[in-house]
Design an enzyme around this catalytic site. Structure first.
Site, PDB file in Angstrom:
ATOM      1  N   SER A  61      35.473 -72.569 -55.846  1.00 57.64           N
ATOM      2  CA  SER A  61      35.135 -73.122 -54.476  1.00 57.64           C
ATOM      3  C   SER A  61      33.738 -73.360 -54.374  1.00 57.64           C
ATOM      4  O   SER A  61      32.977 -72.484 -55.024  1.00 57.64           O
ATOM      5  CB  SER A  61      35.625 -72.249 -53.438  1.00 57.64           C
ATOM      6  OG  SER A  61      35.069 -72.698 -52.053  1.00 57.64           O
TER       7      SER A  61
ATOM      8  N   TYR B  23      36.489 -63.823 -49.014  1.00 62.28           N
ATOM      9  CA  TYR B  23      36.762 -65.252 -49.879  1.00 62.28           C
ATOM     10  C   TYR B  23      35.649 -65.615 -50.488  1.00 62.28           C
ATOM     11  O   TYR B  23      35.896 -65.797 -51.674  1.00 62.28           O
ATOM     12  CB  TYR B  23      37.280 -66.287 -48.457  1.00 62.28           C
ATOM     13  CG  TYR B  23      37.607 -67.708 -49.410  1.00 62.28           C
ATOM     14  CD1 TYR B  23      38.954 -67.807 -49.862  1.00 62.28           C
ATOM     15  CD2 TYR B  23      36.717 -68.472 -49.292  1.00 62.28           C
ATOM     16  CE1 TYR B  23      39.159 -68.819 -50.494  1.00 62.28           C
ATOM     17  CE2 TYR B  23      36.971 -69.834 -50.149  1.00 62.28           C
ATOM     18  CZ  TYR B  23      38.404 -69.917 -50.475  1.00 62.28           C
ATOM     19  OH  TYR B  23      38.544 -71.005 -51.153  1.00 62.28           O
TER      20      TYR B  23
END
Length: 682
Positions: free
Chosen positions: A559, A572
């Site tokens: 990501s 995350y």
């Protein structure tokens, strides 16, 4: 409307072909051919014209349609007898069939077209039934033919398929008006009839009569007794051993070019491999041309008992591979002429492991599966021939003439160029939805075999079914945070497709919370699924990747958050940073084995995302103070390109990273974020 649609003979032919081809006792997949003769109106003259409709080259009887037929003018086809230059030049007649075609479209005429056109019968069937080939490959097949069928079926000595064989069978029918068909030595059967129903009835009578005779008069143990130690292992034990051996055996089969595999532990295979005579009979190879063109002239058979250790079996398989390659090279050199095509490869396509099962190989899964089915046909043929007589396949010289036939080479050259990922086996986690599903879809479209791995088995299987049948994709359950579950999923991949080439660590989830609201449970869950999960998947896949010796790819869907510090996202983003560094670490460690490891850093993918649909989207929208339905456009507006990122954009990046164009790239992270300056890699 086409002539085929207007002619009842064609409808009858297709229905008969589909019935005959649907039953494997009648013929193998894509084996044999059928025909019908009839009258149609010539659209040029308006007059009736006699036509021959015959299954074309490369088709399958069980799935035959009108488009799979070649349509020829019967008068022109039969007139070729007048210009036939003799057996030494009979291959030229295949090209001449093109000058006999009627109308446009349809399939290319096959080598067996002459047989169908020259035989004076309205309907003709040429099939490869196990029972018929058992008689055809028996040492005293001619005498057996008379004993079993009387004068209703005539023996034809082995002759390579072609124009001369068509002339021979036509003459036999003319000289034997009572006959309904022939046994073709070393090959199969041909039957005929005045109607479609009669031809089918005659074909089935030959097949069933041969079956009945073998059952009633054959020896009970044609393969001899059981070899001690070579009996089938218990199912769980043999499947575990098959998975442990699969990567090594695929590497063996792929020494010259990459192959996809298929595994079967059917009783017929296990019983044969446990028998005393299995090594002797396997060494004789297959006989029917359709069989050995797909199985090679003979298999490679492990000569260790089933209880031998995996390490000992692997070591012996590698020794046998060297011997197999030397033997195949000697076979080629013994029979090749100056005009022969180059040797296509010296690796086995069938590898037999006593107590475990059979591994078969091909350029794709269907080809690999069919090769295995053909070797089961060969086992049945050997059993029937040995039950009545002695199995006596055609000579290696004749096998070579077909395997390296100029017409066979031309057929191979006409095959379409393979897609970029053909022959590659991909394992994609979290692939039942969102980014993972898009990646699986793209890889399958590019020719890969795909394993859709997901926590939800039903969803994984449903997603796999959308990609095609099990020759294209399968769905497996995979809790990536559980080491045993990951191993089971990788083992399932090895048994389904023979190996593994491409791993995509995509499974993920996210809980969007600020530091003070992030619990230890939140932290552990996200790290278990993404950081630990990626580690477990990569570790389990690395072993077969290394054992195959074929290189490979591991791709992490990380990501932009792995480098971009966004608010309320500690757990995350930290686990994504972990994944990003795993890419670098594994690129260094696995590079010596030819395994490339790369990463992709998407921006927030809202559309079709399972993560966003599970509440992450609502939390992120709340963080940014916007309605959830505007989140995708919000992400797009903050990028340089002002374009939303969708799952297919990530799939495109996986395709490029794992394709041939970036074969020298490893340790790279590719942003797929429409340009987020704060996430630029430095």
């Amino acid at each position: 409307m086409t002539n085929q649609q207007q002619t009842p003979a064609v409808a009858d032919l297709i229905a008969r072909s589909n019935r005959l081809g649907a039953d494997p006792k009648n013929t193998n997949y894509a084996g044999g051919n059928t025909s019908a003769k009839g009258t149609a109106v010539d659209p040029v003259t308006g007059e009736p014209v006699e036509l021959l409709w015959v299954k074309g080259s490369g088709g399958d009887l069980g799935t035959l349609t009108e488009q799979g037929l070649a349509t020829l003018r019967l008068d022109r086809m039969r007139a070729l007898v007048n210009v036939y230059p003799g057996i030494e030049r009979e291959d030229e007649m295949v090209a001449a069939f093109d000058y006999c075609l009627h109308g446009k479209g349809g399939a290319a005429p096959s080598i067996d077209t002459a047989m169908h056109g020259l035989v004076d019968a309205a309907h003709v069937d040429h099939l490869h039934p196990d029972s018929g080939i058992a008689i055809a490959t028996a040492a005293d097949g001619e005498e057996l033919t008379t004993r079993i069928f009387g004068d209703k079926v005539v023996w034809v000595p082995w002759r390579r398929p072609g124009f001369q064989l068509g002339l021979d069978i036509a003459e036999i029918k003319k000289a034997n008006p009572q006959a309904i068909g022939t046994i073709l030595g070393g090959h199969g059967i041909t039957a005929w009839g005045d109607t479609s129903e009669e031809s089918e009835r005659n074909s089935l009578w030959i097949i069933e009569t041969a079956e009945k005779y073998i059952a009633e008069h054959g020896k009970a143990d044609p393969f001899g007794g059981v070899r001690a130690g070579f009996e089938a292992l218990p199912q769980d034990e043999r499947r575990a051993k098959a998975a442990a051996l699969a990567a090594t055996i695929r590497g063996i089969a792929s020494h010259d070019k990459p192959m996809v595999g298929h595994f079967t532990d059917a009783d017929v295979v296990l019983d044969f491999l446990a028998s005393e005579r299995a090594p002797e009979l396997a060494a004789l190879g297959t006989s029917c041309p359709d069989h050995f063109l797909r199985t090679k002239v003979k298999p490679m058979i492990l000569d260790l008992p089933a209880t031998a250790s995996v390490d000992d079996q692997i070591a012996r398989l590698k020794e046998l591979h060297e011997q197999y390659r030397a033997d195949y090279t000697a076979y080629y050199e013994a029979h090749a002429t100056e005009d022969s095509p180059a040797m296509r490869g010296a690796d086995p396509l069938i590898v037999l492991v006593p107590g475990v099962g059979m591994f078969s190989y091909g350029a794709n899964k269907q080809t690999a599966r069919v090769a295995g089915e053909f070797y089961i046909n060969a086992i049945n043929v050997m059993r029937g021939a040995e039950a009545l007589s002695t199995y006596a396949p055609i000579s290696d010289a004749e096998k070579f003439r077909i395997e390296y036939w100029a017409l066979e080479e031309a057929k191979l050259q006409r095959m379409p160029k393979p897609k970029t990922h053909q022959g590659r086996i991909a394992f994609v986690t979290g692939a039942a939805s969102g980014i993972g599903k898009a990646i699986a879809t793209r890889l399958a479209a590019e020719g890969a075999c795909v394993v859709v791995a997901d926590l939800d088995l039903e969803k994984a299987q449903a997603a796999a079914a959308e990609l095609g049948g099990t020759d294209v994709a399968i769905g497996v359950a995979a809790n990536v945070a559980d080491a045993e579950g990951v191993k089971a999923a990788i083992d399932a991949t090895l048994l389904a497709f023979g190996g593994i080439d491409l791993v995509v660590n995509n499974a993920g989830l996210s809980l969007s919370k600020p530091l003070l609201e992030t619990t230890e449970k939140d932290w552990d869950l996200q790290h278990d699924v993404m950081a630990k999960g990626s580690f477990l998947v990569s570790k389990a896949a690395a072993k077969p990747l290394i054992e195959q010796g074929m290189g490979g790819d591991i791709v992490y869907i990380s990501s932009k958050n792995s480098v971009f510090a966004g608010p309320n996202n500690i757990a995350y983003s930290a686990t994504k940073a972990d994944q990003a560094h795993q890419v670098r670490l594994l690129a260094v460690e696995l590079g010596e084995h030819g395994v490339r490891v790369n990463g992709i850093n998407p921006d927030g993918v809202v559309r079709g995302s399972g993560i966003f649909a599970s509440g992450w989207g609502a939390n992120r929208a709340k963080t940014y103070g916007i309605p959830e339905e505007e989140l995708g456009q919000f992400y797009a507006n903050r990028t340089i390109l002002k374009r939303e990122v969708v799952p297919e954009n990530v799939a495109d990046a996986v395709y490029v990273l794992t394709g041939p164009e970036l074969s020298r790239t490893t340790g790279l992270h590719i942003p797929v974020d429409s340009g987020v300056a704060q996430a630029f890699l430095r």
